[in-house]
Motif scaffolding. Structure first.
Motif, PDB file in Angstrom:
ATOM      1  N   GLN A   8      69.594   6.494 -84.070  1.00 18.00           N
ATOM      2  CA  GLN A   8      69.236   5.896 -83.165  1.00 18.00           C
ATOM      3  C   GLN A   8      69.757   6.701 -81.732  1.00 18.00           C
ATOM      4  N   GLY A 190      60.589   6.834 -81.517  1.00 18.98           N
ATOM      5  CA  GLY A 190      59.554   5.567 -81.669  1.00 18.98           C
ATOM      6  C   GLY A 190      60.096   5.053 -80.029  1.00 18.98           C
ATOM      7  N   CYS A 239      64.782   5.535 -83.220  1.00 21.95           N
ATOM      8  CA  CYS A 239      64.419   4.839 -82.772  1.00 21.95           C
ATOM      9  C   CYS A 239      64.286   4.091 -81.297  1.00 21.95           C
ATOM     10  N   ALA A 263      63.571  -1.817 -81.576  1.00 17.45           N
ATOM     11  CA  ALA A 263      63.873  -0.638 -82.042  1.00 17.45           C
ATOM     12  C   ALA A 263      63.978  -1.079 -83.841  1.00 17.45           C
ATOM     13  N   ILE A 266      60.127  -1.374 -84.801  1.00 18.78           N
ATOM     14  CA  ILE A 266      59.874  -0.286 -84.899  1.00 18.78           C
ATOM     15  C   ILE A 266      59.771   0.559 -85.744  1.00 18.78           C
ATOM     16  N   ARG A 267      61.607   0.334 -86.103  1.00 17.05           N
ATOM     17  CA  ARG A 267      61.670   1.291 -87.397  1.00 17.05           C
ATOM     18  C   ARG A 267      61.249   0.346 -88.552  1.00 17.05           C
TER      19      ARG A 267
END
Length: 279
Positions: A8, A190, A239, A263, A266-267
């Motif tokens: 992150q 991402g 992300c 996020a 997406i992960r």
């Protein structure tokens, strides 16, 4: 066995709301750790070098891996960023170079000087696909890759979709150029864009086609990475969903979606694709 590590960005944990104080850095590190990320990325475009140095103890305290993005405004400007990258355990340094010659011929020696400096310091570099920097333009970047075989990339393809105002479906010639960039990418970011917006809420149905496009690109990039990386290497996927004005807001300044949850979504999607590649 090859691994995929999810990071992150500290910048992405900012709220950027007028009158609303930001959470302490330590609290944001704890939240990222609690969400199950492997590491935290520090962005020198979002904080000063001194502010970034103050985060160093947080990596040891939380056990999160480190990653650094630098915005050098000269060749020598990279030196302090390299030192900080080593201090936080960053496996490589991502560069968004602020030296921007007008011609590709002028860009080549700048890239080579940064690479030479980094080799001397023992720090691998990856140049991010990003607007307002030396890799601003997709066409110029492909020419740089042809001219400098050792140049490696970090993929944030949202910038190129906006920069070139790519229509959907993506034209074959653009897809081919993106594939050439992905073949040189060793890390991935991402964020989903449309042709007119660098970051769109991924849960809105009108954006589903763009989510699918980016997921296919990330899968292509990770598949290429797996084919050329060592058997015990680790790929990094960040992300990074930015705060306003990256994030879309309503008339009151409230965000239209929950970036933290997006996020994580997406992960999960990327992790599923990664597992499918392994199978």
């Amino acid at each position: 066995m090859q691994q995929l590590a999810f990071y992150q960005s500290l910048w992405a944990t900012e709220r950027r709301r007028p009158g609303v104080p930001e959470r302490p850095v330590s609290e944001r590190f704890d939240a990222v750790k609690a969400d199950g990320y492997h590491g935290m990325a520090i962005d020198l475009g979002a904080m000063t070098l001194e502010q970034a140095r103050a985060t160093v103890p947080e990596f040891a305290r939380t056990g999160l891996g480190g990653l650094l993005t630098a915005f050098p405004q000269s060749v020598d400007d990279l030196r302090p960023a390299i030192r900080l990258a080593k201090d936080i355990g960053s496996p490589f340094l991502i560069v968004i170079g602020q030296v921007m010659p007008l011609s590709v011929a002028g860009m080549i020696p700048v890239i080579r000087e940064w690479l030479a400096l980094a080799r001397a310091e023992g720090m691998p570099l990856q140049f991010e696909t990003h607007r307002d920097c030396i890799t601003n333009d997709l066409f110029a970047t492909v020419q740089l890759l042809d001219a400098i075989p050792e140049m490696r990339m970090a993929a944030d393809l949202s910038h190129y979709v906006v920069n070139r105002e790519m229509l959907y479906p993506i034209r074959p010639e653009y897809r081919a150029l993106i594939s050439r960039v992905l073949a040189r990418c060793d890390s991935f970011q991402g964020r989903v864009a449309s042709r007119n917006q660098v970051q769109v809420p991924i849960g809105f149905p009108q954006h589903a086609k763009w989510v699918a496009t980016f997921l296919d690109w990330w899968t292509e990039g990770l598949a290429g990475w797996r084919g050329r990386a060592g058997p015990d290497d680790t790929a990094i996927f960040m992300c990074e969903l930015g705060p306003p004005e990256y994030a879309l807001t309503d008339a009151r300044g409230d965000e239209l979606s929950d970036r933290r949850q997006e996020a994580l979504q997406i992960r999960a999607m990327v992790e599923d694709r990664w597992k499918a590649l392994g199978a």
